[in-house]
Design an enzyme around this catalytic site. Structure first.
Site, mmCIF file in Angstrom:
data_model
loop_
_atom_site.group_PDB
_atom_site.id
_atom_site.type_symbol
_atom_site.label_atom_id
_atom_site.label_comp_id
_atom_site.label_asym_id
_atom_site.label_seq_id
_atom_site.Cartn_x
_atom_site.Cartn_y
_atom_site.Cartn_z
ATOM 1 N N THR A 131 0.826 -1.207 0.000
ATOM 2 C CA THR A 131 0.000 0.000 0.000
ATOM 3 C C THR A 131 0.862 1.259 0.000
ATOM 4 O O THR A 131 1.976 1.273 0.522
ATOM 5 C CB THR A 131 -0.938 0.033 1.221
ATOM 6 N N ASP A 185 -3.561 6.065 2.384
ATOM 7 C CA ASP A 185 -2.979 7.170 3.131
ATOM 8 C C ASP A 185 -3.264 6.852 4.586
ATOM 9 O O ASP A 185 -4.423 6.889 5.031
ATOM 10 C CB ASP A 185 -3.635 8.485 2.712
ATOM 11 N N ASN A 218 5.269 0.257 8.009
ATOM 12 C CA ASN A 218 6.520 0.865 7.574
ATOM 13 C C ASN A 218 6.378 2.341 7.223
ATOM 14 O O ASN A 218 7.365 3.072 7.235
ATOM 15 C CB ASN A 218 7.035 0.082 6.350
ATOM 16 N N SER A 271 10.125 1.155 14.054
ATOM 17 C CA SER A 271 10.625 2.190 14.945
ATOM 18 C C SER A 271 11.937 2.692 14.350
ATOM 19 O O SER A 271 12.020 2.943 13.149
ATOM 20 C CB SER A 271 10.806 1.646 16.364
ATOM 21 N N TYR A 306 10.884 13.625 16.294
ATOM 22 C CA TYR A 306 10.837 12.346 15.569
ATOM 23 C C TYR A 306 11.038 11.187 16.535
ATOM 24 O O TYR A 306 10.281 10.198 16.508
ATOM 25 C CB TYR A 306 11.904 12.329 14.473
ATOM 26 N N LYS A 349 8.729 7.651 17.703
ATOM 27 C CA LYS A 349 9.211 6.273 17.711
ATOM 28 C C LYS A 349 9.227 5.680 19.121
ATOM 29 O O LYS A 349 9.023 4.477 19.298
ATOM 30 C CB LYS A 349 10.594 6.193 17.057
ATOM 31 N N THR A 386 19.068 4.112 2.475
ATOM 32 C CA THR A 386 17.802 4.278 1.756
ATOM 33 C C THR A 386 17.639 5.761 1.437
ATOM 34 O O THR A 386 18.578 6.541 1.546
ATOM 35 C CB THR A 386 16.625 3.799 2.625
#
Length: 282
Positions: A31, A54, A81, A132, A146, A150, A181
Site C-alpha cells: 500500500t 494514506d 513501515n 521504529s 521524531y 518512535k 535508503t
C-alpha cells in the site's frame, strides 16, 4: 505462502521488502498513497496487490484491510513501515510540523493496527511488525520530536505483544539504524526551516551530519529485507529487533547509562515508598 500487508511500499524499506517477499514466494498487499508508484518500482506480479492507502485516513486503512482479506483470504503479517523524519531542535519545530508527524508516524500506525487486528483475531494468528528506529530507543539531538514518535511506537508494541500473546498473535518493534535508503532525502525527511542560533552546536551540527551522511549510511537495505524475513520465519520472534551495528552500539550505550544512573540514584528512588510495616513484637 504468507500474506503480508505493507504500508509505505512505494520506496525505501517498503519496496525492498515487497520485492524480497515476492522472490521467496509470499504474497504482498503493498500500500501507498499511489498504487501505481508501487507497480512502477516492483512491477506487476500475480502475488502482488497494490492498494491506495494514506495512513492518516483511518477509513482507507479499514477498506484496504478488507480488500486484502477478500483478495487473499487472510493477512498473516502486517508491516507498519509508513513514516517520515523531522530534523530540527524540539523548540524549532512548529505545532503544525509536530502534529503532521504524529498523524503519520503514530496515529497512522494505530489506524492500520486497528484495521488489521480484527482479521488476525478471527484466525487467532498473525504477526504485527511496527517500524521504529534507533531513535526509538535512544534520543538524539536534532531528532527529538521524531524520536518521540518512535518512543510511542515502542511502548505501543510492547503493550500489544502482551495483549495479543494469548490470542496467538505476535508483535515486534523494528529498530533499524542508518541504512542507505532515501530516508534522508526530501521525500522521507522534513527539515524544520526555523533555526535558533543557541542550538547551533547540537541540533545544528546534526543538520550538517544528516546532509553529509545521506547515501553514506553503513546499513545495507537489501540485507535488512532478507534479515527481516528471516526473523519472521522464526517461530519465536523477539519483541524488539534492532538492525545495524550502529543500533546495537546505541542500545548497549543506553543500557549502560541507565544502569549507572540507577545505581547512583537508587537510594533516593527507593526512599519514596511507604515505610515497611514494623515486625517488632509489641
Amino acid at each position: 505462502m504468507r500474506v503480508w500487508f505493507i504500508t509505505g511500499a512505494s520506496r525505501g524499506f517498503g519496496a525492498l521488502v515487497t520485492k524480497a517477499l515476492l522472490d521467496v514466494g509470499d504474497a504482498v498487499v503493498a500500500t501507498a498513497r499511489s498504487p501505481q508508484a508501487i507497480v512502477d518500482v516492483v512491477g506487476n506480479h500475480p502475488r502482488l496487490l497494490a492498494l491506495r492507502l494514506d495512513v492518516t485516513r483511518a477509513w482507507e486503512a479499514i477498506e484496504a484491510a478488507e480488500m486484502a482479506v477478500l483478495h487473499f483470504g487472510r493477512i498473516d503479517v502486517v508491516f507498519n513501515n509508513a513514516g517520515y523524519g523531522l530534523l530540527g531542535a524540539v523548540e524549532e519545530a512548529t505545532a503544525e510540523e509536530i502534529e503532521d508527524l504524529y498523524r503519520t508516524n503514530v496515529f497512522g500506525l494505530l489506524a492500520v493496527i486497528r484495521a488489521v487486528l480484527p482479521h488476525m483475531r478471527a484466525r487467532r494468528s498473525g504477526h504485527v511488525l511496527n517500524m521504529s528506529s534507533i531513535g526509538g530507543y535512544f534520543g538524539h539531538q536534532g531528532w527529538g520530536v521524531y524520536c518521540s514518535t518512535k518512543f510511542a511506537v515502542e511502548g505501543l508494541t510492547e503493550a500489544l505483544a502482551i495483549e495479543l500473546a494469548p490470542l496467538g498473535i505476535k508483535a515486534t518493534v523494528i529498530e533499524p539504524g542508518f541504512f542507505r535508503t532515501d530516508f534522508l532525502d526530501g521525500q522521507s525527511l522534513a527539515v524544520s526551516p526555523h533555526l535558533i542560533d543557541d542550538y547551533h552546536a547540537t541540533s545544528g551540527a546534526m543538520r550538517g551530519f544528516a546532509a553529509d551522511a545521506n547515501h553514506n549510511q553503513p546499513g545495507d537495505p537489501a540485507r535488512f529485507a532478507r534479515a527481516l524475513i528471516e526473523m519472521v520465519d522464526n517461530p519465536d520472534p523477539p519483541r524488539r529487533m534492532p538492525f545495524g551495528s550502529d543500533t546495537v552500539r546505541a542500545i548497549s550505550a543506553k543500557n549502560a547509562m541507565v544502569d549507572a544512573e540507577l545505581a547512583k540514584w537508587r537510594g533516593l528512588a527507593l526512599s519514596t515508598d511507604y515505610p515497611a510495616p514494623s515486625t517488632d513484637a509489641a
